[in-house]
Design a protein around this motif. Structure first.
Motif, PDB file in Angstrom:
ATOM      1  N   ARG A  36       0.791  -1.284  -0.175  1.00  0.00           N
ATOM      2  CA  ARG A  36      -0.049  -0.121  -0.045  1.00  0.00           C
ATOM      3  C   ARG A  36       0.836   1.266  -0.073  1.00  0.00           C
ATOM      4  NH1 ARG A  36      -5.126   1.753   3.413  1.00  0.00           N
ATOM      5  NH2 ARG A  36      -6.014   2.907   1.575  1.00  0.00           N
TER       6      ARG A  36
ATOM      7  N   ASP B  98      -3.976   2.346  -4.244  1.00  0.00           N
ATOM      8  CA  ASP B  98      -4.611   1.098  -3.570  1.00  0.00           C
ATOM      9  C   ASP B  98      -5.927   1.534  -2.977  1.00  0.00           C
ATOM     10  OD1 ASP B  98      -4.250  -1.526  -2.264  1.00  0.00           O
ATOM     11  OD2 ASP B  98      -4.959  -0.362  -0.538  1.00  0.00           O
ATOM     12  N   GLY B  99      -6.964   0.768  -3.296  1.00  0.00           N
ATOM     13  CA  GLY B  99      -8.387   1.150  -3.164  1.00  0.00           C
ATOM     14  C   GLY B  99      -9.196   1.529  -4.151  1.00  0.00           C
ATOM     15  N   ARG B 100      -8.397   1.674  -5.466  1.00  0.00           N
ATOM     16  CA  ARG B 100      -8.909   2.160  -6.545  1.00  0.00           C
ATOM     17  C   ARG B 100      -8.750   1.354  -7.669  1.00  0.00           C
ATOM     18  NH1 ARG B 100      -7.531   8.049  -4.715  1.00  0.00           N
ATOM     19  NH2 ARG B 100      -5.428   7.263  -5.361  1.00  0.00           N
TER      20      ARG B 100
ATOM     21  N   HIS C 234     -14.095  -8.025  -5.379  1.00  0.00           N
ATOM     22  CA  HIS C 234     -14.795  -7.059  -4.377  1.00  0.00           C
ATOM     23  C   HIS C 234     -15.505  -8.437  -3.221  1.00  0.00           C
ATOM     24  CE1 HIS C 234     -13.902  -3.592  -5.945  1.00  0.00           C
ATOM     25  NE2 HIS C 234     -14.408  -3.412  -7.283  1.00  0.00           N
TER      26      HIS C 234
ATOM     27  N   CYS D 114      -9.568  -7.290  -3.560  1.00  0.00           N
ATOM     28  CA  CYS D 114      -9.578  -6.135  -4.516  1.00  0.00           C
ATOM     29  C   CYS D 114      -8.440  -5.191  -4.298  1.00  0.00           C
ATOM     30  CB  CYS D 114     -11.147  -5.518  -4.429  1.00  0.00           C
ATOM     31  SG  CYS D 114     -11.607  -4.858  -2.963  1.00  0.00           S
ATOM     32  N   CYS D 115      -7.828  -4.936  -2.913  1.00  0.00           N
ATOM     33  CA  CYS D 115      -6.899  -3.941  -2.704  1.00  0.00           C
ATOM     34  C   CYS D 115      -6.218  -4.455  -1.396  1.00  0.00           C
ATOM     35  CB  CYS D 115      -7.501  -2.504  -2.534  1.00  0.00           C
ATOM     36  SG  CYS D 115      -8.485  -2.392  -1.126  1.00  0.00           S
TER      37      CYS D 115
ATOM     38  N   LYS E 128      -5.772  -2.633   1.484  1.00  0.00           N
ATOM     39  CA  LYS E 128      -6.470  -2.261   2.388  1.00  0.00           C
ATOM     40  C   LYS E 128      -7.765  -3.520   2.941  1.00  0.00           C
ATOM     41  CE  LYS E 128      -9.747   1.415   4.101  1.00  0.00           C
ATOM     42  NZ  LYS E 128     -10.568   2.344   3.739  1.00  0.00           N
ATOM     43  N   CYS E 129      -8.205  -3.944   1.698  1.00  0.00           N
ATOM     44  CA  CYS E 129      -9.335  -5.121   2.498  1.00  0.00           C
ATOM     45  C   CYS E 129      -8.625  -6.433   2.493  1.00  0.00           C
ATOM     46  CB  CYS E 129     -10.239  -5.131   0.804  1.00  0.00           C
ATOM     47  SG  CYS E 129     -11.420  -3.859   0.544  1.00  0.00           S
TER      48      CYS E 129
ATOM     49  N   ALA F 233      -1.049  -4.183   5.134  1.00  0.00           N
ATOM     50  CA  ALA F 233      -1.016  -3.649   3.850  1.00  0.00           C
ATOM     51  C   ALA F 233       0.259  -3.090   2.936  1.00  0.00           C
ATOM     52  CB  ALA F 233      -1.821  -2.242   3.883  1.00  0.00           C
TER      53      ALA F 233
END
Length: 148
Positions: A83, A89-91, A105, A110-111, A113-114, A123
């Protein structure tokens, strides 16, 4: 006494057994699936959104090895950077109509963070081969279930 957010007010128990998820055991996939659906956005991708017949056909025509390779390539592209080295990250996984994006998702792959939240992987920690193998299995299982 204070109760953690999302926990039972009466007994303090949380709805998700985090240590159980953090073991990342594919044999416990059914519990992972149940737990992920407790979060609204993940629930949408498990229970509400339904793939088109074309998307189902595209997944079904892949051999098991080709399906796993396709998923693994996407996971490496999406998750390989820590991260701290990825301002996106996150997008990086769009909320579009591509079934593989839905799968990411739905399974919280997906990223970074998740991954940190749902699987206990920091991360900024490099993912191992075992991590990629597990996440590939999780996403493949989601795709197979959605395309039956």
């Amino acid at each position: 006494k204070g109760v953690a957010p999302g926990s039972c007010i009466g007994c303090g128990a949380g709805p998700v057994d985090w240590p159980r998820l953090y073991r990342r055991d594919i044999a416990d996939y059914s519990y992972l699936k149940e737990a992920l659906q407790l979060e609204m956005i993940r629930h949408v991708f498990w229970a509400v959104r339904q793939p088109t017949e074309k998307a189902k056909k595209d997944v079904r025509k892949k051999s098991p090895d080709d399906l796993a390779a396709w998923v693994r390539r996407r996971l490496i592209t999406t998750l390989s950077k820590p991260r701290c080295d990825n301002p996106w990250d996150g997008r990086q996984t769009p909320y579009d109509d591509k079934l593989l994006h839905w799968a990411q998702h739905a399974t919280a792959t997906c990223c970074r963070k998740c991954l940190a939240q749902w699987y206990g992987i920091g991360a900024d920690i490099a993912l191992s081969e075992a991590d990629y193998a597990y996440f590939t299995q999780v996403v493949v299982q989601y795709l197979i279930e959605k395309c039956q």
